[in-house]
Enzyme design. Sequence first.
Site, PDB file in Angstrom:
ATOM      1  N   ASP A 234       0.831  -1.206   0.000  1.00 41.84           N
ATOM      2  CA  ASP A 234       0.000   0.000   0.000  1.00 41.84           C
ATOM      3  C   ASP A 234       0.865   1.255   0.000  1.00 41.84           C
ATOM      4  OD1 ASP A 234      -2.208  -1.578   0.037  1.00 41.84           O
ATOM      5  OD2 ASP A 234      -2.688  -1.265   2.155  1.00 41.84           O
TER       6      ASP A 234
ATOM      7  N   GLU B 157       3.889   1.677  -1.274  1.00 39.22           N
ATOM      8  CA  GLU B 157       4.457   1.925  -2.604  1.00 39.22           C
ATOM      9  C   GLU B 157       3.380   2.457  -3.553  1.00 39.22           C
ATOM     10  OE1 GLU B 157       8.097  -0.878  -3.701  1.00 39.22           O
ATOM     11  OE2 GLU B 157       6.314  -2.013  -3.159  1.00 39.22           O
ATOM     12  N   TYR B 158       2.190   1.884  -3.456  1.00 39.33           N
ATOM     13  CA  TYR B 158       1.084   2.372  -4.289  1.00 39.33           C
ATOM     14  C   TYR B 158       0.806   3.849  -3.993  1.00 39.33           C
ATOM     15  CZ  TYR B 158      -3.599   2.659  -6.364  1.00 39.33           C
ATOM     16  OH  TYR B 158      -4.688   3.042  -7.114  1.00 39.33           O
ATOM     17  N   ASP B 159       0.787   4.197  -2.712  1.00 41.03           N
ATOM     18  CA  ASP B 159       0.527   5.584  -2.322  1.00 41.03           C
ATOM     19  C   ASP B 159       1.628   6.520  -2.825  1.00 41.03           C
ATOM     20  OD1 ASP B 159      -1.850   4.962  -1.065  1.00 41.03           O
ATOM     21  OD2 ASP B 159      -0.895   4.578   0.864  1.00 41.03           O
TER      22      ASP B 159
ATOM     23  N   GLU C  35     -24.850 -17.740 -10.150  1.00 42.32           N
ATOM     24  CA  GLU C  35     -24.049 -16.680  -9.522  1.00 42.32           C
ATOM     25  C   GLU C  35     -24.696 -16.257  -8.204  1.00 42.32           C
ATOM     26  OE1 GLU C  35     -23.539 -13.462 -12.425  1.00 42.32           O
ATOM     27  OE2 GLU C  35     -24.172 -14.897 -13.963  1.00 42.32           O
TER      28      GLU C  35
ATOM     29  N   LYS D 146     -26.350 -13.651  -5.801  1.00 41.49           N
ATOM     30  CA  LYS D 146     -27.152 -12.434  -6.020  1.00 41.49           C
ATOM     31  C   LYS D 146     -26.720 -11.383  -4.993  1.00 41.49           C
ATOM     32  CE  LYS D 146     -31.910 -10.882  -6.720  1.00 41.49           C
ATOM     33  NZ  LYS D 146     -31.871  -9.732  -5.789  1.00 41.49           N
TER      34      LYS D 146
ATOM     35  N   ASP E  61     -26.478  -8.192  -2.851  1.00 38.29           N
ATOM     36  CA  ASP E  61     -27.542  -7.303  -2.403  1.00 38.29           C
ATOM     37  C   ASP E  61     -27.001  -5.871  -2.368  1.00 38.29           C
ATOM     38  OD1 ASP E  61     -30.069  -6.682  -1.626  1.00 38.29           O
ATOM     39  OD2 ASP E  61     -29.840  -7.285   0.459  1.00 38.29           O
TER      40      ASP E  61
ATOM     41  N   ARG F 162     -29.881   1.780 -12.365  1.00 40.73           N
ATOM     42  CA  ARG F 162     -30.797   1.027 -13.210  1.00 40.73           C
ATOM     43  C   ARG F 162     -32.041   1.845 -13.543  1.00 40.73           C
ATOM     44  NH1 ARG F 162     -35.379  -1.691 -12.584  1.00 40.73           N
ATOM     45  NH2 ARG F 162     -35.834  -3.367 -14.049  1.00 40.73           N
TER      46      ARG F 162
ATOM     47  N   GLU G  22     -23.200  -4.836  -9.872  1.00 39.47           N
ATOM     48  CA  GLU G  22     -23.903  -4.569  -8.616  1.00 39.47           C
ATOM     49  C   GLU G  22     -22.922  -3.902  -7.664  1.00 39.47           C
ATOM     50  OE1 GLU G  22     -27.736  -5.176  -6.549  1.00 39.47           O
ATOM     51  OE2 GLU G  22     -27.095  -5.523  -8.624  1.00 39.47           O
TER      52      GLU G  22
ATOM     53  N   TYR H 286     -21.456  -8.343 -13.757  1.00 33.27           N
ATOM     54  CA  TYR H 286     -22.110  -9.630 -14.010  1.00 33.27           C
ATOM     55  C   TYR H 286     -22.647  -9.810 -15.421  1.00 33.27           C
ATOM     56  CZ  TYR H 286     -26.383  -6.917 -13.033  1.00 33.27           C
ATOM     57  OH  TYR H 286     -27.379  -5.973 -13.041  1.00 33.27           O
TER      58      TYR H 286
ATOM     59  N   LYS I 207     -28.873 -18.540 -14.830  1.00 36.88           N
ATOM     60  CA  LYS I 207     -29.008 -18.084 -16.214  1.00 36.88           C
ATOM     61  C   LYS I 207     -28.681 -19.223 -17.177  1.00 36.88           C
ATOM     62  CE  LYS I 207     -27.335 -13.477 -14.930  1.00 36.88           C
ATOM     63  NZ  LYS I 207     -26.212 -12.529 -15.033  1.00 36.88           N
TER      64      LYS I 207
ATOM     65  N   LYS J  99     -34.513 -16.683  -4.282  1.00 35.31           N
ATOM     66  CA  LYS J  99     -34.418 -15.848  -3.082  1.00 35.31           C
ATOM     67  C   LYS J  99     -34.332 -16.725  -1.829  1.00 35.31           C
ATOM     68  CE  LYS J  99     -34.621 -11.942  -3.344  1.00 35.31           C
ATOM     69  NZ  LYS J  99     -35.665 -10.935  -3.454  1.00 35.31           N
TER      70      LYS J  99
ATOM     71  N   CYS K 143     -26.916  11.656  32.286  1.00 36.15           N
ATOM     72  CA  CYS K 143     -26.052  10.551  31.872  1.00 36.15           C
ATOM     73  C   CYS K 143     -26.123   9.434  32.910  1.00 36.15           C
ATOM     74  CB  CYS K 143     -24.610  11.034  31.719  1.00 36.15           C
ATOM     75  SG  CYS K 143     -23.439   9.700  31.400  1.00 36.15           S
TER      76      CYS K 143
ATOM     77  N   CYS L 120     -22.114   9.262  34.545  1.00 37.53           N
ATOM     78  CA  CYS L 120     -21.550  10.365  35.344  1.00 37.53           C
ATOM     79  C   CYS L 120     -22.625  11.243  35.968  1.00 37.53           C
ATOM     80  CB  CYS L 120     -20.616  11.216  34.475  1.00 37.53           C
ATOM     81  SG  CYS L 120     -21.469  12.219  33.223  1.00 37.53           S
TER      82      CYS L 120
ATOM     83  N   CYS M  48     -24.097  12.773  26.211  1.00 39.96           N
ATOM     84  CA  CYS M  48     -23.518  13.263  27.459  1.00 39.96           C
ATOM     85  C   CYS M  48     -22.495  14.317  27.075  1.00 39.96           C
ATOM     86  CB  CYS M  48     -22.844  12.115  28.221  1.00 39.96           C
ATOM     87  SG  CYS M  48     -21.853  12.671  29.621  1.00 39.96           S
TER      88      CYS M  48
ATOM     89  N   CYS N 115     -16.500  12.162  31.240  1.00 37.12           N
ATOM     90  CA  CYS N 115     -17.415  11.110  31.686  1.00 37.12           C
ATOM     91  C   CYS N 115     -16.709   9.759  31.705  1.00 37.12           C
ATOM     92  CB  CYS N 115     -18.625  11.049  30.749  1.00 37.12           C
ATOM     93  SG  CYS N 115     -19.709   9.637  31.062  1.00 37.12           S
TER      94      CYS N 115
END
Length: 665
Positions: free
Chosen positions: A34, A36-38, A114, A116, A118, A137, A172, A224, A289, A313, A407, A410, A425, A430
């Site tokens: 990460d 090196e990427y940065d 596949e 699904k 959500d 969509r 998705e 997909y 499918k 489902k 509270c 306290c 609070c 506290c």
Amino acid sequence: MDKAAAAKRINELRKQIEEHNYYYYVLDRPRITDAEYDRLMRELTELEQQYPDLVTPDSPTQRVGGAPAQGFQSVRHLAPMLSLSNAFSAADLLDFDKRVRNGLAGARVEYVVELKIDGLAVSLLYENGRFVRGATRGDGEVGEDITQNLKTIKSIPLRLRQDLELLEVRGEAYMPKKEFARVNEAREEAGEPLFANPRNAAAGSLRQLDPAVTAERSLDIFLYALGAVQGQAPVKTHLEGLHLLKDLGFRINPNIVLLPNINEVIDYCQNWTEKRHDLPYEIDGMVIKVNSLAQQAALGFTSKSPRWAIAYKFPAEQAVTKVKRIYVRVGRTGVLTPTAELEPVRVAGSTISSATLHNEDIIREKDIRIGDTVIIHKAGDVIPEIIEVVKEKRTGQEQEFFMPAECPVCHGPVRKPAGEVAVRCVNKDCPGRGREGLIHFVSRDAMDIEGLGPAVIDQLLTAGLVKDAADLYYLNAEDLIKLERMGKKSVENLLNAIERSKQKDLASLIFALGIRHVGARAGKILAAHFGSMDRLKEARQEELTAIPEIGPKMAESIVAYFRDPAHLRLIERLRGAGVKMTQDIPERGERPLEGKTFVLTGALEKYSRKEAQELIEKLGGKVSSSVSKKTDYVLAGADPGSKLEKARQLGITVISEDDFERMIK
């Protein structure tokens, strides 16, 4: 560097970054750290700032940018995005198969199955290989243009790996379970309404008018389907289309199978009914499918959905229990959160005995009372939630709940800021706030001090041995041995764990401080960008908002945190105790595990799971939770589980801890 040299270097950097994004997000096989990427991103950003006329819309630096939109424009999809009809049982799937085979005159049929996901269905449009538009969509024909928000999803390529004349694809967009929990926790602390589930969270994030807000949430996407294609030889099957998507640089879900008949489809779907809880994202079913595109064309469509596909489902996982009492917790930012203690009940693979009620408005809206019989489920398969009250079972003995006027810890004043749903609070000192802050500081994703659970922290607070996180580093054996159930060995182990935590990376420390809105991901981004606590605490708001994924609200919170003298004193006491305040950036030669994927199984003797994972990642490798063909090594300890057997079946190299230590040395 003159402009011509800068243009050449900018082009090189963009290609490198795009390639690394492909290996990280699509192949799940990162080739650099990460840090090196940065560094590559920083160099590109600085050159583009020096020569702004060289900036292009598909540059990796343009994922977050521009002023907030006034609203979303309507756009028409090149090919319609139709909805699927649903199946709820094996019988429904058998009926679907019968209709398919009747429609194909008894021809042999293969099915692609596949997960699904959500989330929110979106369409991505590319022209000459460049991402030019992304849309929701909508009604299937017309959606909303959310291009700038979709650009913030790093797994969406801004440029394809082939320069196709035109390509429209479907996917998705979703919010991972861990991010959903983090976002809702942050919203609860901020007094904002909570998202009901990851799907709503993803949809709400992608419909933000300000892309910087979307960027603060770690959304992801699975592609997909192909929509419209020009400049590419046509594929013959749906599975070939998915492979093409991957070759072009898109992320597709790894759990896709080709099955020869509906009975195997049914078995596969039913197996995922329980397995879905192990996924890091939410699915609500499976999609089946017909694989052959010629057969799809022959089957055609109804007015609403294709005849060649169906969504299976999953049954809803709910349980009935009773509310025994409602108590109030005080969070580390002072938010008072009512929580229901429930009669224990099993839901979605675990036993639930409590559920957060979030705030008084939700209690009133759902009319939840002490003693009520209620229906619960897990929001996003993560957070236990009361869906509704079974009012027919009320006896008249149930009691209404009211938020306390002070509270509960306290006994100081509380207030409900204008525009917020949370009661807070206002006492910064506290003990309840302090306790939660300590629990957060020592947690696994923060300083990871093993043995410092809530019970031990309560003992330390009661004995007056600690008031804040810095006090932990000044504890001694004489203090700890006096605590209940703390023998000599326990004391030694705890002090060793505290000592080890001093060498945790800067990202963990930043997260551990509990700065409002700063999660573990933001901690890594800030650590990589600034490299030291001293540089971070001097950062100005405009400097922070210039960093990808750091939005205005988070930047304002960071600046406010470091303006507080109490916080600065805490940091100096941590520094004085020897807690590391700088970021380690290993050189290339110090990463012998670069590009290698490990799976850990069994009990390790020399490392905890967390320590082994951090060491592997520091040395350039990656740790996965499951064995696959992409796995390079399985590190096996005592009593390994089924992962060892799967590794042997796949021919994956299995190594011991001794093998591992020889490898890294």
